[in-house]
Scaffold this motif. Sequence first.
Motif, short mmCIF file in Angstrom:
data_model
loop_
_atom_site.label_atom_id
_atom_site.label_comp_id
_atom_site.label_asym_id
_atom_site.label_seq_id
_atom_site.Cartn_x
_atom_site.Cartn_y
_atom_site.Cartn_z
N HIS A 179 -58.81 1.20 -58.60
CA HIS A 179 -58.17 -0.08 -58.94
C HIS A 179 -57.93 -0.90 -57.67
N LEU A 180 -57.44 -0.25 -56.62
CA LEU A 180 -57.18 -0.93 -55.36
C LEU A 180 -58.47 -1.51 -54.77
N LEU A 181 -59.54 -0.72 -54.80
CA LEU A 181 -60.83 -1.22 -54.28
C LEU A 181 -61.31 -2.42 -55.07
N ALA A 182 -61.24 -2.34 -56.39
CA ALA A 182 -61.70 -3.45 -57.23
C ALA A 182 -60.87 -4.71 -57.01
N GLN A 183 -59.55 -4.55 -56.91
CA GLN A 183 -58.69 -5.72 -56.68
C GLN A 183 -58.97 -6.34 -55.32
N GLY A 184 -59.19 -5.50 -54.31
CA GLY A 184 -59.52 -6.01 -52.98
C GLY A 184 -60.81 -6.81 -52.98
N VAL A 185 -61.82 -6.31 -53.68
CA VAL A 185 -63.10 -7.02 -53.76
C VAL A 185 -62.93 -8.34 -54.51
N MET A 186 -62.24 -8.30 -55.65
CA MET A 186 -62.06 -9.54 -56.42
C MET A 186 -61.28 -10.60 -55.64
N ASP A 187 -60.22 -10.18 -54.95
CA ASP A 187 -59.44 -11.13 -54.16
C ASP A 187 -60.26 -11.71 -53.00
N SER A 188 -61.03 -10.85 -52.35
CA SER A 188 -61.82 -11.29 -51.21
C SER A 188 -62.98 -12.19 -51.62
N VAL A 189 -63.58 -11.90 -52.77
CA VAL A 189 -64.65 -12.77 -53.28
C VAL A 189 -64.08 -14.14 -53.62
N ALA A 190 -62.88 -14.18 -54.16
CA ALA A 190 -62.25 -15.47 -54.47
C ALA A 190 -61.98 -16.28 -53.21
N GLN A 191 -61.67 -15.60 -52.11
CA GLN A 191 -61.36 -16.30 -50.86
C GLN A 191 -62.61 -16.62 -50.04
N SER A 192 -63.51 -15.61 -49.89
CA SER A 192 -64.62 -15.74 -48.93
C SER A 192 -65.98 -15.88 -49.57
N GLY A 193 -66.05 -15.80 -50.87
CA GLY A 193 -67.35 -15.86 -51.53
C GLY A 193 -68.02 -14.49 -51.56
N LEU A 194 -69.33 -14.49 -51.61
CA LEU A 194 -70.08 -13.24 -51.79
C LEU A 194 -69.88 -12.24 -50.67
N VAL A 195 -69.61 -12.70 -49.46
CA VAL A 195 -69.35 -11.78 -48.34
C VAL A 195 -68.13 -10.92 -48.64
N GLY A 196 -67.19 -11.43 -49.41
CA GLY A 196 -66.00 -10.67 -49.77
C GLY A 196 -66.30 -9.43 -50.58
N ALA A 197 -67.45 -9.41 -51.26
CA ALA A 197 -67.83 -8.21 -52.01
C ALA A 197 -68.09 -7.03 -51.08
N LEU A 198 -68.46 -7.32 -49.84
CA LEU A 198 -68.73 -6.26 -48.87
C LEU A 198 -67.50 -5.86 -48.07
N THR A 199 -66.56 -6.76 -47.91
CA THR A 199 -65.41 -6.49 -47.04
C THR A 199 -64.10 -6.27 -47.77
N GLY A 200 -63.99 -6.72 -49.00
CA GLY A 200 -62.71 -6.69 -49.70
C GLY A 200 -62.17 -5.30 -49.95
N GLY A 201 -63.02 -4.37 -50.35
CA GLY A 201 -62.56 -3.00 -50.61
C GLY A 201 -62.04 -2.32 -49.36
N PHE A 202 -62.73 -2.55 -48.23
CA PHE A 202 -62.30 -1.95 -46.97
C PHE A 202 -60.96 -2.52 -46.53
N THR A 203 -60.80 -3.82 -46.68
CA THR A 203 -59.55 -4.46 -46.28
C THR A 203 -58.38 -3.96 -47.13
N ALA A 204 -58.59 -3.86 -48.43
CA ALA A 204 -57.51 -3.45 -49.33
C ALA A 204 -57.10 -1.99 -49.11
N ALA A 205 -58.05 -1.14 -48.80
CA ALA A 205 -57.77 0.30 -48.70
C ALA A 205 -57.55 0.76 -47.26
N ALA A 206 -57.56 -0.14 -46.30
CA ALA A 206 -57.49 0.25 -44.90
C ALA A 206 -56.24 1.05 -44.56
N GLY A 207 -55.10 0.65 -45.07
CA GLY A 207 -53.86 1.37 -44.75
C GLY A 207 -53.86 2.79 -45.26
#
Length: 118
Positions: free
Chosen positions: A68-96
Amino acid sequence: MNFVWAFLVGGLICVVGQLLIDLTKLTPARILVLYVVAGVVLSALGWYDPLVDFAGAGATVPLIGFGHLLAQGVMDSVAQSGLVGALTGGFTAAAGGVTASLTAGFLAALLGKSRDQS
């Protein structure tokens, strides 16, 4: 009452995992992947957020909550950064959480003694 619901929902998720181990030929690694993918799918469909609102940590702590955390991170990042967010959002959300688990594993390796498992 929040603690009771968190305990019951988290416990139910764990019971399903234990039943999968006991009653099927699935390996624990496959069950782990199944839980993470289930969390991603349920989150993408919008079905996991109501469970998180209801059960809190009981729904976010198990492996399905990691998906769930990975999916939310990807969805939030795609909303902010576009398609590049699909590659970075999960890592950003789960980094901690990933950093905490790697650090704990490293400290356990430093402080523990290795021995043969015979």
